[in-house]
Design a protein around this motif. Structure first.
Motif, mmCIF file in Angstrom:
data_model
loop_
_atom_site.group_PDB
_atom_site.id
_atom_site.type_symbol
_atom_site.label_atom_id
_atom_site.label_comp_id
_atom_site.label_asym_id
_atom_site.label_seq_id
_atom_site.Cartn_x
_atom_site.Cartn_y
_atom_site.Cartn_z
ATOM 1 N N LYS A 133 24.633 -37.979 100.297
ATOM 2 C CA LYS A 133 23.517 -38.718 100.908
ATOM 3 C C LYS A 133 23.852 -40.169 101.221
ATOM 4 O O LYS A 133 23.206 -40.776 102.062
ATOM 5 N N THR A 134 24.860 -40.758 100.539
ATOM 6 C CA THR A 134 25.292 -42.114 100.914
ATOM 7 C C THR A 134 26.592 -42.052 101.722
ATOM 8 O O THR A 134 27.390 -43.001 101.725
ATOM 9 N N ASP A 135 26.804 -40.937 102.415
ATOM 10 C CA ASP A 135 27.927 -40.769 103.362
ATOM 11 C C ASP A 135 29.300 -40.727 102.708
ATOM 12 O O ASP A 135 30.308 -40.978 103.368
ATOM 13 N N LEU A 136 29.362 -40.401 101.426
ATOM 14 C CA LEU A 136 30.677 -40.239 100.786
ATOM 15 C C LEU A 136 31.119 -38.787 100.883
ATOM 16 O O LEU A 136 30.279 -37.881 100.968
ATOM 17 N N PHE A 137 32.427 -38.577 100.833
ATOM 18 C CA PHE A 137 32.957 -37.221 100.715
ATOM 19 C C PHE A 137 32.803 -36.803 99.250
ATOM 20 O O PHE A 137 33.315 -37.485 98.349
ATOM 21 N N ILE A 138 32.088 -35.715 99.029
ATOM 22 C CA ILE A 138 31.849 -35.237 97.663
ATOM 23 C C ILE A 138 32.711 -33.995 97.445
ATOM 24 O O ILE A 138 32.366 -32.897 97.908
HETATM 25 C C1 B12 Z 1 34.894 -47.890 108.371
HETATM 26 C C2 B12 Z 1 34.905 -47.555 106.908
HETATM 27 C C3 B12 Z 1 33.929 -48.131 106.106
HETATM 28 C C4 B12 Z 1 32.730 -48.884 106.695
HETATM 29 C C5 B12 Z 1 31.728 -47.818 107.228
HETATM 30 C C6 B12 Z 1 31.497 -46.681 106.214
HETATM 31 C C7 B12 Z 1 31.007 -45.363 106.766
HETATM 32 N N1 B12 Z 1 30.559 -44.542 105.831
HETATM 33 O O1 B12 Z 1 31.013 -45.064 107.936
HETATM 34 C C8 B12 Z 1 32.240 -49.692 105.452
HETATM 35 C C9 B12 Z 1 32.914 -51.064 105.476
HETATM 36 C C10 B12 Z 1 30.726 -49.886 105.338
HETATM 37 C C11 B12 Z 1 32.832 -48.869 104.320
HETATM 38 C C12 B12 Z 1 32.403 -48.920 103.022
HETATM 39 C C13 B12 Z 1 32.928 -48.139 102.012
HETATM 40 N N2 B12 Z 1 34.004 -47.358 102.067
HETATM 41 CO CO1 B12 Z 1 34.965 -46.950 103.673
HETATM 42 N N3 B12 Z 1 35.982 -46.402 105.127
HETATM 43 C C14 B12 Z 1 35.878 -46.665 106.388
HETATM 44 C C15 B12 Z 1 36.988 -45.925 107.165
HETATM 45 C C16 B12 Z 1 38.140 -46.902 107.398
HETATM 46 C C17 B12 Z 1 36.530 -45.282 108.484
HETATM 47 C C18 B12 Z 1 35.206 -44.511 108.375
HETATM 48 C C19 B12 Z 1 34.542 -44.287 109.716
HETATM 49 O O2 B12 Z 1 35.097 -44.468 110.772
HETATM 50 N N4 B12 Z 1 33.280 -43.872 109.681
HETATM 51 C C20 B12 Z 1 32.577 -43.443 110.875
HETATM 52 C C21 B12 Z 1 31.874 -42.139 110.609
HETATM 53 C C22 B12 Z 1 31.241 -41.591 111.862
HETATM 54 O O3 B12 Z 1 32.832 -41.188 110.144
HETATM 55 P P1 B12 Z 1 32.880 -40.793 108.623
HETATM 56 O O4 B12 Z 1 31.849 -41.556 107.876
HETATM 57 O O5 B12 Z 1 34.306 -40.904 108.171
HETATM 58 O O6 B12 Z 1 32.505 -39.250 108.551
HETATM 59 C C23 B12 Z 1 31.522 -38.616 109.364
HETATM 60 C C24 B12 Z 1 32.176 -37.472 110.141
HETATM 61 O O7 B12 Z 1 33.427 -37.182 109.551
HETATM 62 C C25 B12 Z 1 31.201 -36.335 109.916
HETATM 63 N N5 B12 Z 1 31.839 -35.062 109.616
HETATM 64 C C26 B12 Z 1 32.376 -34.657 108.457
HETATM 65 N N6 B12 Z 1 32.817 -33.394 108.565
HETATM 66 C C27 B12 Z 1 32.545 -32.996 109.821
HETATM 67 C C28 B12 Z 1 32.788 -31.792 110.466
HETATM 68 C C29 B12 Z 1 32.395 -31.648 111.814
HETATM 69 C C30 B12 Z 1 32.640 -30.343 112.508
HETATM 70 C C31 B12 Z 1 31.746 -32.717 112.488
HETATM 71 C C32 B12 Z 1 31.330 -32.578 113.935
HETATM 72 C C33 B12 Z 1 31.499 -33.926 111.823
HETATM 73 C C34 B12 Z 1 31.904 -34.045 110.504
HETATM 74 O O8 B12 Z 1 30.461 -36.632 108.735
HETATM 75 C C35 B12 Z 1 30.478 -37.987 108.465
HETATM 76 C C36 B12 Z 1 29.066 -38.448 108.772
HETATM 77 O O9 B12 Z 1 28.943 -39.782 108.583
HETATM 78 C C37 B12 Z 1 37.375 -44.792 106.145
HETATM 79 C C38 B12 Z 1 38.828 -44.320 106.248
HETATM 80 C C39 B12 Z 1 38.954 -43.295 107.367
HETATM 81 N N7 B12 Z 1 39.711 -43.592 108.384
HETATM 82 O O10 B12 Z 1 38.335 -42.236 107.295
HETATM 83 C C40 B12 Z 1 37.014 -45.433 104.782
HETATM 84 C C41 B12 Z 1 36.404 -44.547 103.703
HETATM 85 C C42 B12 Z 1 35.305 -43.719 104.331
HETATM 86 N N8 B12 Z 1 35.801 -45.515 102.804
HETATM 87 C C43 B12 Z 1 35.838 -45.187 101.569
HETATM 88 C C44 B12 Z 1 35.221 -45.933 100.520
HETATM 89 C C45 B12 Z 1 35.568 -45.509 99.106
HETATM 90 C C46 B12 Z 1 34.350 -46.971 100.802
HETATM 91 C C47 B12 Z 1 33.558 -47.823 99.830
HETATM 92 C C48 B12 Z 1 33.171 -47.248 98.484
HETATM 93 C C49 B12 Z 1 34.278 -49.169 99.708
HETATM 94 C C50 B12 Z 1 34.594 -49.643 98.351
HETATM 95 N N9 B12 Z 1 35.838 -49.494 97.997
HETATM 96 O O11 B12 Z 1 33.808 -50.106 97.644
HETATM 97 C C51 B12 Z 1 32.301 -48.095 100.641
HETATM 98 C C52 B12 Z 1 31.341 -46.885 100.554
HETATM 99 C C53 B12 Z 1 30.500 -46.713 101.728
HETATM 100 C C54 B12 Z 1 29.847 -45.372 101.880
HETATM 101 N N10 B12 Z 1 28.865 -45.076 101.074
HETATM 102 O O12 B12 Z 1 30.259 -44.604 102.770
HETATM 103 C C55 B12 Z 1 36.564 -43.857 101.357
HETATM 104 C C56 B12 Z 1 35.559 -42.736 101.039
HETATM 105 C C57 B12 Z 1 35.963 -41.853 99.884
HETATM 106 C C58 B12 Z 1 34.886 -40.809 99.660
HETATM 107 N N11 B12 Z 1 34.810 -40.259 98.485
HETATM 108 O O13 B12 Z 1 34.125 -40.505 100.543
HETATM 109 C C59 B12 Z 1 37.327 -43.705 102.754
HETATM 110 C C60 B12 Z 1 37.497 -42.267 103.253
HETATM 111 C C61 B12 Z 1 38.708 -44.364 102.553
HETATM 112 C C62 B12 Z 1 39.703 -43.427 101.849
HETATM 113 N N12 B12 Z 1 40.887 -43.313 102.385
HETATM 114 O O14 B12 Z 1 39.439 -42.811 100.846
HETATM 115 N N13 B12 Z 1 33.852 -48.077 104.755
#
Ligand code: B12
Ligand code: SF4
Ligand code: SF4
Length: 243
Positions: A133-138
């Motif tokens: 719910k807070t957009d983390l991978f669980i």
């Molecule tokens: C930009 C970024 C941020 C930004 C935006 C966060 C966000 N949630 O979007 C900010 C600065 C706010 C941030 C904060 C944090 N981040 Co950050 N961040 C990133 C980064 C570099 C890119 C993420 C991104 O582009 N998001 C854009 C959205 C659209 O994509 P997404 O959230 O990754 O995922 C979506 C899609 O994948 C979709 N999806 C998933 N499966 C599927 C399947 C299909 C078919 C489809 C269509 C879609 C879909 O679901 C998600 C919906 O939001 C990633 C590393 C990476 N390259 O992945 C780390 C990452 C997400 N961050 C991470 C972490 C740990 C943090 C923090 C805890 C920082 C800290 N150390 O304190 C916080 C937690 C925030 C939170 N609750 O999500 C970890 C997450 C680990 C986990 N267990 O989830 C990552 C993966 C880094 C890593 N290598 O581990 N972060």
């Protein structure tokens, strides 16, 4: 070939309760920048429980150090793995835990807070977990207490588990209530919902900057309270809340 790749991974990644990995079919899901790649390998490294438990009260220097160490460890691991896999004649593209300016970082980032590559998506397609719910991978195994890295390949890997397409958070709302930024609405994730419909990345970033500035002088964005409180990362989601 798949068997040889599994063998290479099993040699490099110890079966020690600190790692998870899997194969994902990413056909049609990747940004055009990754043209030529269709499948991916996801690798998760677990974060230490004692340090993560301490983050319930807010981020601290131990968590910051762990975050940096884990990024460095994963970067080395995926680089070594990709090189071994290339030895089999399979092209592999390393995506490190943090975004790289020349690869996955988006020029629109400050306006969107989105990059061109999502490690979490590789994780859900590999069937290792869902988006909370807070957009983390669980992850099923360690909850959100892990960091992720990926390798893209130009070879049709067969996923070892079915992709997860919807949230398994159920009625649990613990991270939503604990988030000091009020960044999440409580809506459940599925593959058709956009991030911005259930989680406000800008509110999260702002709060993480504020919290980091209390103990670091630099402009860091460290929080992680949502990671620390999630019951899946502790003992697992109670069945009663999991309906
Ligand atoms: C930009 C970024 C941020 C930004 C935006 C966060 C966000 N949630 O979007 C900010 C600065 C706010 C941030 C904060 C944090 N981040 Co950050 N961040 C990133 C980064 C570099 C890119 C993420 C991104 O582009 N998001 C854009 C959205 C659209 O994509 P997404 O959230 O990754 O995922 C979506 C899609 O994948 C979709 N999806 C998933 N499966 C599927 C399947 C299909 C078919 C489809 C269509 C879609 C879909 O679901 C998600 C919906 O939001 C990633 C590393 C990476 N390259 O992945 C780390 C990452 C997400 N961050 C991470 C972490 C740990 C943090 C923090 C805890 C920082 C800290 N150390 O304190 C916080 C937690 C925030 C939170 N609750 O999500 C970890 C997450 C680990 C986990 N267990 O989830 C990552 C993966 C880094 C890593 N290598 O581990 N972060
Ligand atoms: S990292 Fe902190 S501010 Fe961001 S969603 Fe998690 S608990 Fe909220
Ligand atoms: S704390 Fe509860 S709602 Fe939040 S991600 Fe974990 S299981 Fe889902």
């Amino acid at each position: 070939m798949q068997d040889k790749i599994v063998e290479i991974i099993s040699k490099r990644i110890p079966d020690d309760g600190w790692h998870i990995w899997g194969f994902a079919d990413l056909s049609g899901l990747l940004h055009e920048r990754f043209k030529g790649y269709s499948h991916g390998i996801t690798i998760g490294k677990r974060l230490d429980d004692a340090i993560m438990d301490s983050v319930v009260k807010g981020p601290n220097i131990q968590y910051y150090d762990l975050y940096k160490q884990t990024n460095a460890y994963l970067s080395d691991l995926v680089t070594g793995l990709a090189s071994d896999i290339e030895g089999l004649g399979v092209k592999g593209l390393v995506i490190r835990p943090n975004s790289s300016p020349d690869l996955d970082r988006s020029p629109d980032y400050s306006r969107t807070l989105r990059h061109r590559f999502s490690h979490k998506m590789v994780g859900t397609r590999a069937g290792l977990g869902w988006i909370g719910k807070t957009d983390l991978f669980i992850s099923r195994k360690f909850g959100p207490r892990l960091r992720l890295a990926s390798i893209l390949v130009d070879y049709h890997l067969r996923p070892l588990a079915s992709p997860l397409e919807k949230s398994l958070c159920g009625k649990c709302n613990i991270c939503v209530d604990a988030c000091p930024a009020g960044a999440a609405s409580g809506k459940l994730w599925n593959t058709r919902i956009d991030r911005d419909e259930f989680y406000d990345a800008f509110k999260c970033q702002q709060k993480a900057k504020e919290l980091s500035s209390e103990w670091r002088k630099q402009d860091d964005e460290i929080c992680g309270i949502c990671i620390a409180v999630c019951p899946v990362g502790k003992k697992g989601l109670p069945e009663s809340k999991h309906s």
